[in-house]
Motif scaffolding. Structure first.
Motif, short mmCIF file in Angstrom:
data_model
loop_
_atom_site.label_atom_id
_atom_site.label_comp_id
_atom_site.label_asym_id
_atom_site.label_seq_id
_atom_site.Cartn_x
_atom_site.Cartn_y
_atom_site.Cartn_z
N PHE A 130 0.84 -1.19 0.00
CA PHE A 130 0.00 0.00 0.00
C PHE A 130 0.88 1.24 0.00
O PHE A 130 1.76 1.37 0.85
CB PHE A 130 -0.90 0.02 1.24
CG PHE A 130 -1.95 -1.04 1.22
CD1 PHE A 130 -3.23 -0.76 0.77
CD2 PHE A 130 -1.66 -2.33 1.64
CE1 PHE A 130 -4.20 -1.76 0.75
CE2 PHE A 130 -2.62 -3.33 1.63
CZ PHE A 130 -3.90 -3.04 1.18
N LEU A 131 0.63 2.14 -0.95
CA LEU A 131 1.26 3.46 -0.98
C LEU A 131 0.15 4.46 -0.72
O LEU A 131 -0.75 4.63 -1.55
CB LEU A 131 1.93 3.74 -2.33
CG LEU A 131 2.54 5.12 -2.49
CD1 LEU A 131 3.60 5.40 -1.41
CD2 LEU A 131 3.14 5.29 -3.88
N LEU A 132 0.20 5.08 0.44
CA LEU A 132 -0.86 5.98 0.88
C LEU A 132 -0.37 7.41 0.93
O LEU A 132 0.79 7.68 1.28
CB LEU A 132 -1.37 5.56 2.26
CG LEU A 132 -1.81 4.11 2.39
CD1 LEU A 132 -2.22 3.81 3.83
CD2 LEU A 132 -2.93 3.79 1.42
N PHE A 133 -1.27 8.32 0.59
CA PHE A 133 -1.01 9.75 0.69
C PHE A 133 -1.96 10.29 1.73
O PHE A 133 -3.17 10.32 1.52
CB PHE A 133 -1.21 10.42 -0.67
CG PHE A 133 -0.21 9.97 -1.67
CD1 PHE A 133 1.03 10.58 -1.77
CD2 PHE A 133 -0.47 8.88 -2.50
CE1 PHE A 133 1.98 10.13 -2.68
CE2 PHE A 133 0.47 8.44 -3.41
CZ PHE A 133 1.70 9.06 -3.50
N GLY A 134 -1.40 10.66 2.88
CA GLY A 134 -2.22 11.09 4.01
C GLY A 134 -2.18 12.59 4.21
O GLY A 134 -1.16 13.23 3.95
N SER A 191 -5.10 19.10 1.07
CA SER A 191 -3.64 19.10 1.20
C SER A 191 -2.95 18.57 -0.06
O SER A 191 -1.73 18.50 -0.09
CB SER A 191 -3.22 18.27 2.42
OG SER A 191 -3.69 16.94 2.32
N GLY A 192 -3.73 18.22 -1.09
CA GLY A 192 -3.13 17.80 -2.35
C GLY A 192 -3.09 16.30 -2.57
O GLY A 192 -2.36 15.83 -3.44
N LYS A 193 -3.86 15.55 -1.81
CA LYS A 193 -3.85 14.09 -1.97
C LYS A 193 -4.31 13.67 -3.36
O LYS A 193 -3.62 12.92 -4.05
CB LYS A 193 -4.72 13.43 -0.89
CG LYS A 193 -4.26 13.70 0.54
CD LYS A 193 -5.12 13.03 1.58
CE LYS A 193 -6.55 13.49 1.60
NZ LYS A 193 -6.76 14.87 2.06
N THR A 194 -5.46 14.17 -3.78
CA THR A 194 -5.99 13.80 -5.10
C THR A 194 -5.10 14.29 -6.22
O THR A 194 -4.82 13.55 -7.17
CB THR A 194 -7.43 14.32 -5.27
OG1 THR A 194 -8.26 13.69 -4.30
CG2 THR A 194 -7.97 14.04 -6.67
N SER A 195 -4.60 15.50 -6.13
CA SER A 195 -3.74 16.01 -7.22
C SER A 195 -2.42 15.25 -7.28
O SER A 195 -1.90 14.98 -8.37
CB SER A 195 -3.51 17.52 -7.07
OG SER A 195 -2.91 17.83 -5.84
N VAL A 198 -2.67 2.16 -4.34
CA VAL A 198 -2.36 3.57 -4.10
C VAL A 198 -3.66 4.24 -3.68
O VAL A 198 -4.67 4.10 -4.36
CB VAL A 198 -1.80 4.26 -5.36
CG1 VAL A 198 -1.60 5.75 -5.14
CG2 VAL A 198 -0.52 3.59 -5.83
N SER A 199 -3.63 4.96 -2.57
CA SER A 199 -4.85 5.61 -2.11
C SER A 199 -4.54 6.83 -1.26
O SER A 199 -3.47 6.93 -0.67
CB SER A 199 -5.71 4.65 -1.29
OG SER A 199 -6.94 5.25 -0.91
N SER A 200 -5.52 7.71 -1.21
CA SER A 200 -5.47 8.79 -0.23
C SER A 200 -6.02 8.24 1.08
O SER A 200 -6.70 7.22 1.11
CB SER A 200 -6.32 9.97 -0.70
OG SER A 200 -7.68 9.63 -0.75
N VAL A 201 -5.69 8.92 2.16
CA VAL A 201 -6.22 8.58 3.47
C VAL A 201 -6.18 9.85 4.31
O VAL A 201 -5.26 10.67 4.17
CB VAL A 201 -5.42 7.43 4.15
CG1 VAL A 201 -3.98 7.82 4.42
CG2 VAL A 201 -6.11 6.95 5.42
N ARG A 202 -7.20 10.04 5.11
CA ARG A 202 -7.23 11.22 5.98
C ARG A 202 -6.15 11.13 7.06
O ARG A 202 -5.71 10.06 7.43
CB ARG A 202 -8.60 11.37 6.64
CG ARG A 202 -9.66 11.90 5.71
CD ARG A 202 -9.38 13.36 5.35
NE ARG A 202 -10.29 13.86 4.36
CZ ARG A 202 -11.42 14.50 4.62
NH1 ARG A 202 -11.79 14.68 5.86
NH2 ARG A 202 -12.16 14.95 3.64
N ASP A 203 -5.76 12.28 7.57
CA ASP A 203 -4.70 12.33 8.57
C ASP A 203 -5.16 11.88 9.95
O ASP A 203 -4.41 11.24 10.68
CB ASP A 203 -4.09 13.74 8.63
CG ASP A 203 -5.12 14.83 8.87
OD1 ASP A 203 -6.33 14.57 8.79
OD2 ASP A 203 -4.70 15.98 9.14
#
Length: 162
Positions: free
Chosen positions: A3-7, A12-16, A93-98
């Motif tokens: 899993f590669l997550l962008f938190g 904060s730019g997760k989707t972009s 690959v996914s976004s995730v809230r902080d």
């Protein structure tokens, strides 16, 4: 499955960041193709897709998910993973809230732990320069370019090895 997550917090730019990564994965030298879903999205900015390529005679699969802001989006990701469970998914690959309920629901629903060895999270933050200062655009360009260089390094090294 790795899993590669962008938190990060909202906006904060997760989707972009995930969109830029997806564009990179679809181009040379990675040359993945969209096997399920639509990219770029036809409405809005969020998307959920399956990428596929054949590399050294092996099929590689990546699920890319941009939304994780609420339970339905997180449940859609879980259902998409289940839908493609007949494939050996290499990376999600996914976004995730902080913080908060959405983050807890994300990890509980996917049955992963943020400290697991196969979970790598890149924290993102807002660029807070004021637009009127004239410094917002250079600061945002620096931020995005630096994040993209970091992401490129991460995906081309263990455990992702693309």
């Amino acid at each position: 499955m790795n899993f590669l997550l962008f938190g990060g917090q909202p906006d904060s730019g997760k989707t972009s960041t995930i969109t830029r990564l997806t564009t990179l994965l679809l181009s040379a030298p990675f040359s993945f193709a969209v096997a399920d879903g639509t990219f770029p999205p036809t409405r809005g900015t969020d998307f959920l897709i399956l990428l596929q390529r054949t590399f050294d005679g092996q099929h590689q699969y990546i699920i890319v998910n941009s939304p994780s802001d609420d339970a339905p989006a997180i449940n859609n990701l879980r259902d998409f993973i289940v839908k493609h469970s007949d494939k050996n998914i290499d990376i999600v690959v996914s976004s995730v809230r902080d913080i908060g309920l959405e983050r807890n629901h994300f990890f509980a629903t996917l049955k992963i732990n943020p400290t697991d060895a196969n979970v790598f999270e890149i924290p993102l933050a807002r660029v807070t320069r004021r637009h009127t200062s004239g410094l917002f655009t250079p600061a945002m360009n620096w931020y995005e370019n630096t994040v993209d260089r970091l992401v490129n390094f991460v995906i081309t090294h263990p455990p992702f090895n693309l």
